[in-house]
Design a protein around this motif. Structure first.
Motif, short mmCIF file in Angstrom:
data_model
loop_
_atom_site.label_atom_id
_atom_site.label_comp_id
_atom_site.label_asym_id
_atom_site.label_seq_id
_atom_site.Cartn_x
_atom_site.Cartn_y
_atom_site.Cartn_z
N ALA A 88 0.83 -1.20 0.00
CA ALA A 88 0.00 0.00 0.00
C ALA A 88 0.86 1.25 0.00
O ALA A 88 0.55 2.24 -0.69
CB ALA A 88 -0.93 0.00 1.21
N ALA A 89 1.96 1.23 0.75
CA ALA A 89 2.87 2.38 0.75
C ALA A 89 3.41 2.64 -0.65
O ALA A 89 3.51 3.79 -1.08
CB ALA A 89 4.01 2.15 1.73
N GLY A 90 3.75 1.57 -1.35
CA GLY A 90 4.23 1.73 -2.72
C GLY A 90 3.17 2.33 -3.64
O GLY A 90 3.46 3.19 -4.49
N LEU A 91 1.92 1.90 -3.48
CA LEU A 91 0.83 2.46 -4.28
C LEU A 91 0.67 3.95 -4.01
O LEU A 91 0.44 4.74 -4.94
CB LEU A 91 -0.48 1.74 -3.96
N LEU A 92 0.77 4.34 -2.77
CA LEU A 92 0.61 5.75 -2.42
C LEU A 92 1.75 6.60 -2.96
O LEU A 92 1.53 7.74 -3.41
CB LEU A 92 0.51 5.90 -0.90
N LEU A 93 2.96 6.07 -2.95
CA LEU A 93 4.08 6.80 -3.55
C LEU A 93 3.88 6.97 -5.05
O LEU A 93 4.12 8.05 -5.60
CB LEU A 93 5.39 6.05 -3.27
N GLU A 94 3.44 5.91 -5.71
CA GLU A 94 3.19 6.00 -7.15
C GLU A 94 2.11 7.03 -7.45
O GLU A 94 2.22 7.83 -8.40
CB GLU A 94 2.79 4.63 -7.69
N ALA A 95 1.05 7.02 -6.66
CA ALA A 95 -0.05 7.97 -6.89
C ALA A 95 0.42 9.40 -6.68
O ALA A 95 0.13 10.30 -7.49
CB ALA A 95 -1.21 7.63 -5.96
N ALA A 96 1.13 9.63 -5.59
CA ALA A 96 1.60 10.98 -5.28
C ALA A 96 2.55 11.49 -6.35
O ALA A 96 2.47 12.65 -6.79
CB ALA A 96 2.26 11.01 -3.91
N ASN A 97 3.45 10.63 -6.79
CA ASN A 97 4.42 11.04 -7.80
C ASN A 97 3.75 11.29 -9.15
O ASN A 97 4.15 12.20 -9.89
CB ASN A 97 5.51 9.98 -7.94
N GLN A 98 2.74 10.50 -9.47
CA GLN A 98 2.03 10.72 -10.74
C GLN A 98 1.29 12.05 -10.73
O GLN A 98 1.34 12.80 -11.71
CB GLN A 98 1.05 9.58 -11.00
N PHE B 17 1.97 14.69 -8.84
CA PHE B 17 2.95 15.77 -8.79
C PHE B 17 3.59 15.98 -10.16
O PHE B 17 3.82 17.11 -10.60
CB PHE B 17 4.01 15.46 -7.74
N GLY B 18 3.90 14.87 -10.84
CA GLY B 18 4.53 14.97 -12.14
C GLY B 18 3.62 15.55 -13.21
O GLY B 18 4.09 16.18 -14.16
N ALA B 19 2.31 15.34 -13.07
CA ALA B 19 1.36 15.83 -14.07
C ALA B 19 0.94 17.27 -13.81
O ALA B 19 0.21 17.85 -14.62
CB ALA B 19 0.12 14.94 -14.09
#
Length: 399
Positions: free
Chosen positions: A337-347, A349-351
């Motif tokens: 779940a932590a990995g999913l949240l990092l991916e979501a936050a980075n996506q 922020f990047g967009a």
């Protein structure tokens, strides 16, 4: 196990609106916590800027009962992991730093129940609302047994909420008065916060308001009845509390409670990012871009998926037989779940555009908080995967 109905995640609703559903995995946050969230949210930007929580936020979190969650108030028993998860997720949507400290104050009340009876009476002499900080991993410093008690000296890093706590639990190797006394035993010592020096060392990317500074003990005398073996705390066998949560190993729910702060921050990040993408009140914004719409859809699905994984883990921690296999599954789910949240936050922020990354904006602040919370050592996948693989042989039906 029988599947249960699930309270809808908070991603598409106002702050913590969904009520509890009978038989749900996740209860609704308590009204006291929602009131604390409003106070903390009003102060979140200043906490990030100044590197500490305001007295009003500390008081609100305490009044909400988080330090007493596993201690009990007014004759009530210890709270559940699911209830704590819901409360911390709620609080983190307004101020992740306050949620992080509140989660730790709650967890450390459970740890302090490992103290002998006399030590517990001293620590909670003034009532259950005692804020307890901790530094138990890794152990540091040293203590020597004497006729008067344990003489403690050393420095412990990253003690979240130390400046706002009444007591601090410190793990350290304890040796006898002479070299012939054998190998040291790692014990946890309960020390009044006023007997420790706090050094302003915390300057992290996110969760800046936690003031996770270093504490130092200089030949502090700790009575033996204010100490207990670290191993009994970690595996749950040394806890004197009466509730189910007190007998649980630290890893059963430790990861999911840490991850609750990252989850709440990710929900808040998605809302703040959507405010930018819609162009604000009445405006046409970047939602017209297919790339932005894709970022929203995929990241929100990741956040919701993380929420469901963590909610299920909390429900299991409260209801299923506590085994090594169950602990391994919950570790796995919290790390994933932590990995999913990092991916979501980075996506997200990047967009975003330049204004999203503005140093004074909520999006970048919440993005930093997700990064710091979700990258805590307890949420690393490597040790979680090792535990899961080891347990799979004894429980083939891991799901």
């Amino acid at each position: 196990m029988t599947e249960q109905a699930i309270t809808p995640p908070y991603a598409t609703a106002p702050l913590l609106a969904p009520p509890a559903v009978p038989g749900a995995w996740l209860p609704a946050p308590r009204p006291e916590v929602l009131r604390a969230a409003a106070v903390a949210g009003a102060d979140a930007r200043r906490a990030d800027r100044e590197g500490r929580l305001s007295p009003a936020t500390v008081e609100a979190v305490t009044d909400a009962g988080l330090p007493a969650h596993f201690v009990g108030r007014g004759g009530q028993g210890a709270g559940s992991f699911s209830a704590l998860f819901a409360d911390i997720t709620a609080l983190a949507q307004e101020c992740p730093s306050a949620a992080w400290c509140g989660a730790l104050w709650a967890a450390h009340g459970r740890f302090a129940s490992c103290l002998p009876e006399r030590g517990r009476r001293e620590l909670w002499a003034g009532g259950p609302d005692v804020r307890i900080a901790s530094a138990v991993a890794p152990p540091a410093g040293s203590a020597v047994e004497t006729a008067e008690g344990l003489r403690l000296t050393g420095v412990w890093e990253c003690v979240s909420g130390a400046r706002h706590s009444d007591w601090v639990l410190l793990a350290t190797p304890v040796t006898g008065p002479s070299p012939e006394d054998g190998r040291p035993e790692t014990r946890v010592l309960a020390v009044p916060a006023g007997e420790l020096a706090v050094h302003g060392t915390w300057d992290a990317t996110g969760l800046r308001g936690t003031a996770s500074d270093a504490v130092e003990a200089c030949d502090v005398l700790v009575p033996a009845h204010r100490s207990f073996p670290l191993t009994g705390m970690l595996d749950g066998t040394g806890n004197h509390g009466a509730g189910r949560a007190h007998r649980a190993p630290a890893q059963l729910a430790g990861g999911l409670i840490f991850c609750a702060t990252a989850l709440g921050a990710a929900h808040a990040l998605r809302r703040a990012w959507s405010g930018w993408a819609t162009g604000g009140a009445g405006g046409r914004g970047p939602y017209d871009s297919p790339a932005v719409r894709d970022a929203l859809a995929v990241s929100s699905a990741r956040i919701d998926a993380a929420h469901l994984l963590l909610a299920r883990a909390a429900f299991r921690a409260d209801t299923e037989p506590v085994t090594e296999s169950l602990t391994a599954v919950n570790q796995r789910d919290a790390a994933f779940a932590a990995g999913l949240l990092l991916e979501a936050a980075n996506q997200l922020f990047g967009a975003g555009g330049a204004h999203v990354r503005d140093a004074a904006g909520d999006v970048q602040r919440l993005w930093r908080d997700v990064q710091t919370a979700a990258r805590h050592g307890v949420l690393r996948m490597e040790p979680a995967a090792t535990s899961y693989a080891r347990a799979e042989e004894s429980w083939p039906d891991l799901a």
